[in-house]
Design a protein around this motif. Structure first.
Motif, PDB file in Angstrom:
ATOM      1  N   LEU A   4       0.471  -1.017  -0.241  1.00 10.66           N
ATOM      2  CA  LEU A   4      -0.146   0.066  -0.188  1.00 10.66           C
ATOM      3  C   LEU A   4       0.938   1.275  -0.378  1.00 10.66           C
ATOM      4  N   ILE A   5       0.869   1.849  -0.363  1.00 20.31           N
ATOM      5  CA  ILE A   5       1.212   3.439  -1.088  1.00 20.31           C
ATOM      6  C   ILE A   5       0.616   4.380  -0.592  1.00 20.31           C
ATOM      7  N   ILE A   6       1.143   5.479   0.839  1.00 24.15           N
ATOM      8  CA  ILE A   6      -0.332   6.651   0.767  1.00 24.15           C
ATOM      9  C   ILE A   6       0.924   7.841   1.070  1.00 24.15           C
ATOM     10  N   GLU A   7       0.601   8.881  -0.501  1.00 21.54           N
ATOM     11  CA  GLU A   7       1.395   9.094  -1.175  1.00 21.54           C
ATOM     12  C   GLU A   7       0.224  10.601  -1.986  1.00 21.54           C
ATOM     13  N   ASP A  35      -7.735   8.160   3.723  1.00 21.70           N
ATOM     14  CA  ASP A  35      -8.425   6.772   2.562  1.00 21.70           C
ATOM     15  C   ASP A  35      -7.024   5.832   3.306  1.00 21.70           C
ATOM     16  N   GLY A  36      -6.162   6.184   3.397  1.00 22.30           N
ATOM     17  CA  GLY A  36      -5.056   5.781   3.423  1.00 22.30           C
ATOM     18  C   GLY A  36      -4.925   4.399   4.478  1.00 22.30           C
ATOM     19  N   LEU A  37      -5.517   4.923   6.115  1.00 21.45           N
ATOM     20  CA  LEU A  37      -5.484   4.791   6.761  1.00 21.45           C
ATOM     21  C   LEU A  37      -6.779   3.359   6.931  1.00 21.45           C
ATOM     22  N   MET A  57      -5.363  13.193   6.686  1.00 18.21           N
ATOM     23  CA  MET A  57      -4.258  12.892   7.925  1.00 18.21           C
ATOM     24  C   MET A  57      -3.290  12.964   7.971  1.00 18.21           C
ATOM     25  N   ASP A  58      -1.909  13.515   8.906  1.00 17.21           N
ATOM     26  CA  ASP A  58      -0.691  13.525   8.413  1.00 17.21           C
ATOM     27  C   ASP A  58      -0.181  11.586   8.595  1.00 17.21           C
ATOM     28  N   LEU A  63       0.323   6.476  10.702  1.00 18.41           N
ATOM     29  CA  LEU A  63       1.297   5.800  12.076  1.00 18.41           C
ATOM     30  C   LEU A  63       0.469   5.607  13.116  1.00 18.41           C
ATOM     31  N   GLN A  64       0.257   6.541  14.211  1.00 15.48           N
ATOM     32  CA  GLN A  64      -0.103   5.759  14.744  1.00 15.48           C
ATOM     33  C   GLN A  64      -1.357   4.935  15.495  1.00 15.48           C
ATOM     34  N   ALA A  65      -2.342   5.737  14.613  1.00 13.51           N
ATOM     35  CA  ALA A  65      -3.427   4.784  14.706  1.00 13.51           C
ATOM     36  C   ALA A  65      -3.632   3.129  13.560  1.00 13.51           C
TER      37      ALA A  65
END
Length: 227
Positions: A4-7, A35-37, A57-58, A63-65
């Motif tokens: 998965l690429i979140i960019e 959407d990435g999360l 979301m940054d 990452l934290q979620a």
């Protein structure tokens, strides 16, 4: 393997999606953190390539979620080169960190490294009869004969081998190998199976790839070789 690429940068995302796809990976893309999360939490990914600067979301929030629920390997990407940013990313649970601009070959090497670690518990060598598959080297041989497979043919063979003796439907195969929900009327799976079978089974060799009519395909050694 599935990535998965979140960019949010379309050019970077397109470049990575194309390059990783050419290396045999199945790649999904999200252009924002929300959407990435969602994809990261609902999909079965071997690794996530995550930009730190995202709309919605940054990357650190994503990452934290994600870490609260999953331990999917994550490589952080950022245009920043500040040490504290890298420390924050690694401290939040990132497995690796790359600063833009970066070499595609360097990213590929890091993806390969973290997916190997993530799959350390899985077998990397699979034997089905006289067929030997090396998942790390991406190589398959039969009685010492190397199978000259394309990236998608190897992905198809690996998917069948990982679930050997289990019937895989066309739907499962298309989602696993191509990561696309094809129209049910398409013959892409039949064509791919035909090509793989031609390379896998020379005249006189035991059949390993079987068609189960109305259900799908299975890779196994059978007593009765009739289709």
């Amino acid at each position: 393997m599935k990535l998965l690429i979140i960019e949010d940068e379309a050019k970077t995302a397109g470049y990575l999606t194309r390059g990783l796809g050419e290396e045999g990976y199945s790649v999904d893309h999200a252009a924002n953190g929300v959407d990435g999360l969602h994809l990261a939490l609902t999909g079965d990914y071997d690794a996530v390539v995550l930009d730190i600067m995202l709309p919605g979301m940054d990357g650190l929030q994503v990452l934290q979620a994600l870490r609260a629920q999953r331990d999917t390997p994550v490589i952080m990407l950022t245009a920043r080169d500040q040490v504290d940013d890298r420390l924050r990313g690694l401290g939040a649970g990132a497995d690796d960190y790359l600063v833009k601009p970066f070499s595609f070959l360097e990213l590929l090497a890091r993806v390969q490294a973290i997916t190997r670690r993530g799959r350390a518990h899985e077998a990397t060598q699979i034997q089905v009869g006289d067929l030997h598959i090396d998942l790390l080297a991406r190589r398959a041989t039969r009685r010492g004969r190397r199978l000259n497979l394309s990236a998608k043919e190897f992905a198809l063979l690996a998917a069948l081998a990982r679930r050997r003796s289990q019937i895989l439907s066309k739907t499962v195969i298309t989602e696993t190998v191509w990561d696309i929900n094809f129209d049910t009327n398409t013959n892409v799976v039949e064509v791919a199976i035909k090509r793989l079978r031609a390379k896998l089974e020379y005249p006189g060799e035991t059949k390993l790839l079987h068609t189960v009519r109305g259900m799908g395909y299975v890779l196994e050694v059978r007593e009765d070789q009739a289709e």
